[in-house]
Design an enzyme around this catalytic site. Structure first.
Site, short mmCIF file in Angstrom:
data_model
loop_
_atom_site.label_atom_id
_atom_site.label_comp_id
_atom_site.label_asym_id
_atom_site.label_seq_id
_atom_site.Cartn_x
_atom_site.Cartn_y
_atom_site.Cartn_z
N GLU A 170 -1.04 -46.87 17.51
CA GLU A 170 -0.26 -48.09 17.68
C GLU A 170 0.73 -48.24 16.51
OE1 GLU A 170 -3.42 -50.93 18.01
OE2 GLU A 170 -4.11 -50.10 19.91
N LEU B 295 -1.14 -50.41 23.84
CA LEU B 295 -2.18 -51.01 23.00
C LEU B 295 -3.52 -50.91 23.71
CD1 LEU B 295 -0.28 -54.15 21.72
CD2 LEU B 295 -0.60 -51.95 20.61
N GLU C 89 -7.26 -49.06 22.47
CA GLU C 89 -7.93 -48.13 21.55
C GLU C 89 -8.82 -47.14 22.29
OE1 GLU C 89 -7.73 -51.39 21.26
OE2 GLU C 89 -6.31 -51.54 19.60
N GLN D 99 -5.56 -48.93 14.24
CA GLN D 99 -4.72 -49.72 13.34
C GLN D 99 -5.54 -50.36 12.21
OE1 GLN D 99 -1.98 -52.89 14.97
NE2 GLN D 99 -0.56 -51.27 14.41
N ASP E 37 -9.94 -51.18 11.00
CA ASP E 37 -11.38 -51.01 11.24
C ASP E 37 -11.90 -51.76 12.45
OD1 ASP E 37 -11.21 -53.66 9.88
OD2 ASP E 37 -11.10 -52.45 8.05
N PRO F 127 -12.99 -51.41 20.44
CA PRO F 127 -12.84 -51.11 21.89
C PRO F 127 -13.02 -49.62 22.19
CG PRO F 127 -11.09 -52.57 21.15
CD PRO F 127 -11.82 -52.11 19.90
N HIS G 108 -9.81 -57.70 9.80
CA HIS G 108 -8.96 -56.71 9.13
C HIS G 108 -9.64 -56.09 7.92
CE1 HIS G 108 -6.04 -59.03 11.47
NE2 HIS G 108 -5.25 -57.98 11.40
#
Ligand SMILES: Cc1ncc(C[n+]2csc(CCOP(=O)(O)OP(=O)(O)O)c2C)c(N)n1
Ligand SMILES: [Mg+2]
Lengths: 412, 370
Positions: free
Chosen positions: B63, B92, B94, B116, B118, B123, B163
């Site tokens: 991504e 988008l 995963e 993108q 952790d 998914p 994040h």
């Protein structure tokens, strides 16, 4: 533009034709709009009715841009032979489960036309990604029947080499294999190969997230993947109405920008016509397609399932009248393509495969405990070496003890 | 170029192709000789570019990795240099990214894919656990999956929720995956090249708080050293490093915790205590030999990790050291890990993250005689 040793391509020259251009190209070829190309025809495609009679051309469900020529006689005869073998395989395997020779067998009894057509529409260099229910399709593709059944015999997870046969290992986590199909097609496309990939799943599986992701990736990257959904009306006990209220599963195609079509899944003639054209279109670069085959799971989900808890016998009986094998026999016999000798020869062949399965699966294949550690990694780890030594030591002590019962007693 | 989350305007893919190309060609021509201050991000980026130069089957996708060069710029310039077929953006999804990579690896490619962040790799968990980890075993080795899944991980960057997860234990717990995590700039280059060379799938965990850390590094020399090591069949796989030698106790750390452990050792030295710091480098396979050798020598150990301690890589390390070094231990092995709570909000993360003081407290607890 393909990947070559010159791997410093300028970005402006590497862009592929946008998917929507290719779609309108395809639509233009048939003189219809892009929407009409992507939407399935108003009716499913069907050619031979349940009584084995060829339907009049006007009643086959075809439309401008959704036209399907009748497959050739040779292809139909070959398909019939595989239908008979497939039916025999299904019933032999179910019997072997009852006899305790196999742990489980998800039978495709009633869906053999789909199984056979899925394999026969592909060329040698093409790939197939099957599910747990698609053993007959894998065998029809040419994989040794006993190797195919290894997964259900229980001595390993798979018995054939996917790379040799260009058939993915039969997949149980629903629709995860569709993404592998997308990746195989993508890699082939980048190398400029004209590989087509057929990816299979059931009706219930279309609710999974990977179904969506796979269709979207295939469409966005414009890949030659055919998504082949066998709508057998149930996901274990749950009927299709609980999975989706789309007009049909084939209608999902347009949402991704690909073409969809519905076909009578118990009519191998229609199946071959639709899948052959799909393969041709995909190979020519028209992008992915979604084909929904309308069929029925005649038996329980597996031997462990009790289908009387969720469906009526009358419903099953209705579908028995639409059997894919019988209608093909009638059709070919009436057309003079099949006589008693031909039928006998085919039955003999089916019997030979059944014998092969019985012999192969009644054999108690010795398992090799050290194989547990051998295939986890290409390059193993010190930890696995230690664990393998631990097991070897355990087994050596067991063996020594059983050779010398006295010492075993003494040890107690 | 700070490690922001994807709300920045740059993350919308608005950087013009010309800018990206210019940046890439500048990067390619401007490589200085001799040791230079180099960031971990630059080392990783150079490793990707070198691997793509060396082998046309190496592909990069994920991504925002194309024109933008990734939200952390690790793939900066790759699309400009190698074209959209070798480095590209995906929809988008995963699971889709990992699943497609599996198929590409089945069919002769060596995909290096980026998650993108952790927590946004979750998914893809089913694909990773059920296929990436198992394919080789299920097919008795007929199908290899030479693929790398890069995961920027860990906290310490002031990131908002989702994040900053330390997700390495999920992967380390999954049989069939190798799990690498570099802590130095040189290892960033070296270990990423080795992960790409590996015929086994590698989870490549990149400590995002170290992306902008700099070391004096000679990239050309690293490149040559990699070629030499590769042809000699050598790699860092399963080889921990002694990041700082010492005699009194061993600090065992990996990824983002290594610099913290080194800072703690530095502080301890001022107090007259000599701490050895081990950088584990590859969580799977784990280097029992190097770690045990150090603990047998010092007789004391503290394991440091950002991740929650419960049922984690750090608990595995404690168990392994205890099994192998019991008779050499002067004190129970201590752990300094994140608390067993969801990763905290930015203003609270300093209380959560293992820091020098907490490490020194643990060291003080190791039943010293005097
Ligand atoms: C991800 C996942 N969830 C659940 C299951 C358990 N399961 C196996 S088969 C099945 C039903 C699938 O139905 P369908 O897709 O219609 O295929 P069919 O079995 O009818 O051929 C379920 C729920 C599974 N294999 N994978
Ligand atoms: Mg079903």
């Amino acid at each position: 533009m393909t990947i070559s040793a010159d791997h410093t391509a300028h970005p402006d020259t590497t862009g592929q034709a946008p998917a929507e251009d290719a779609l309108s190209e395809a639509a233009k070829k048939f003189g219809i709009t892009a929407e009409d190309y992507m939407l399935p025809a108003r009716h499913q495609i069907e050619m031979v009715d349940p009584d084995g009679r060829l339907k009049p051309e006007g009643e086959q469900g075809t439309e401008p841009g959704h036209e399907y020529p009748l497959p050739g006689d040779e292809e139909l005869l070959a398909a019939y032979e595989q239908l008979v073998v497939g039916r025999r395989v299904n019933d032999q395997n179910s019997a072997l489960v009852r006899q305790g020779r196999m742990a489980v067998y998800p039978s495709s009894h009633g869906q053999e036309a789909c199984q056979v057509a899925a394999a026969l529409c592909l060329s040698q260099g093409d790939w197939m990604f099957p599910t747990y229910r698609d053993a007959v399709a894998v065998m029809t593709r040419g994989v040794d029947p006993v190797q195919v059944m290894t997964i259900f015999r229980g001595d390993w997870h798979g018995g054939f080499d996917p790379l040799q046969h260009k058939v993915g290992i039969q997949c149980t986590p629903l629709t995860t294999q569709l993404l592998h199909a997308v990746g195989v097609a993508h890699a082939a496309k980048l190398r400029g190969e004209d590989t087509v990939v057929l990816a299979m799943c059931g009706d219930g599986a279309t609710s999974e997230g990977d179904f969506h992701e796979a269709l979207n990736f295939a469409a966005v990257f414009h890949l030659p993947v055919i998504f082949f959904v066998q709508n057998n009306k149930y996901a274990i006990s749950v009927p299709l109405a609980h999975q989706s209220v789309a007009p049909s599963l084939a209608h999902k195609a347009v949402g991704y920008g690909m073409a969809g079509e519905r076909v009578d899944g118990n009519d191998v003639v229609a199946l071959l016509a639709v899948l052959d054209r799909a393969v041709k279109l995909a190979r020519e670069g028209s992008g992915p397609l979604l084909v929904e085959a309308n069929t029925y799971r005649m038996q329980a989900h597996t031997n462990a399932d009790d289908d009387t808890r969720y469906r009526q016998n009358s419903e099953v009986a209705e579908w028995r009248a639409k059997d894919p094998v019988n209608r093909m026999r009638t059709y070919l016999t009436d057309r003079g393509l099949l006589d008693d000798d031909g039928e006998a020869r085919i039955r003999e062949k089916a019997e030979a495969v059944a014998t092969q399965l019985r012999d192969g699966l009644s054999e108690d294949v010795p398992v090799e405990p050290q194989e547990l550690f051998r295939h986890v990694f290409e390059k193993t780890t010190p930890q696995l070496k230690e664990q393998s030594a631990l097991l070897a030591d355990e087994l050596a002590r067991d063996a020594a003890a059983s050779q010398n019962p006295a010492s075993q007693e003494a040890a107690k | 170029m700070s490690p922001t989350i994807t709300t920045s305007s740059e993350a919308n893919g608005n950087v013009s192709a010309a800018t990206a190309r210019a940046a890439a060609s500048a990067a390619a021509t401007a490589e200085a000789t001799g040791p230079q201050p180099v960031t971990m991000a630059k080392a990783l980026n150079t490793a990707l570019a070198d691997a793509m130069h060396a082998d046309p089957s190496v592909l990069v996708f994920g991504e925002d990795v194309g024109q933008l060069g990734g939200v952390f710029r690790i793939t900066d310039g790759l699309t400009a240099t190698f074209g959209e077929q070798r480095c590209f953006d995906t929809p988008l999804a995963e699971s889709g990214i990992v699943g497609m990579a599996v198929g590409m690896a089945i069919n002769g490619m060596r995909p290096v894919i980026e998650m993108q962040f952790d927590a946004f790799a979750y998914p893809a968990f089913e694909q990773i656990v059920s296929h990436v980890a198992k394919m080789h075993n299920r097919t008795k080795g007929a199908v290899k999956l030479p693929m790398v899944i890069r995961v920027p991980y860990g906290g310490g960057i002031g990131g908002v929720e989702h994040h900053c997860d330390s997700s390495e234990s999920y992967y380390a717990h999954t049989a069939g995956l190798k799990v690498f995590t570099p802590a130095t700039v040189a290892d960033g280059y070296r270990m990423l090249r080795e992960a790409i060379d590996s015929d086994d799938p590698v989870m490549f965990m990149e400590p995002k708080k170290l992306y902008w850390s700099k070391d004096q590094v000679d990239l050309a020399e690293l490149r040559n050293a990699h070629s030499a090591a590769a042809s000699a069949g050598q790699s860092s796989e399963g080889r921990a490093a002694v990041a700082r030698p010492g005699t009194d106790a061993t600090l065992i750390a990996y990824g983002p915790s290594v610099p913290t452990a080194l800072a703690a050792a530095e502080a301890a030295a001022l107090e007259g205590r000599s701490l050895e710091v081990i950088d584990v480098r590859t969580l799977v396979p784990f280097d029992d030999a190097t770690v045990s050798e150090s603990v047998r020598k010092t007789g004391r150990a503290v394991v440091i990790a950002e991740a929650h301690g419960f049922a984690s890589v750090s608990s595995e390390i404690v168990a392994r050291v205890q099994e192998r070094c019991f008779h050499h231990l002067a004190a129970p092995i201590r752990r300094v890990t994140g608390f067993d709570i969801p990763y905290p909000a930015p203003k609270l993360e300093k209380y959560y993250l293992p820091g020098v003081d907490r490490i020194l407290d643990a060291v003080d607890d190791l039943q010293w005689e005097n």
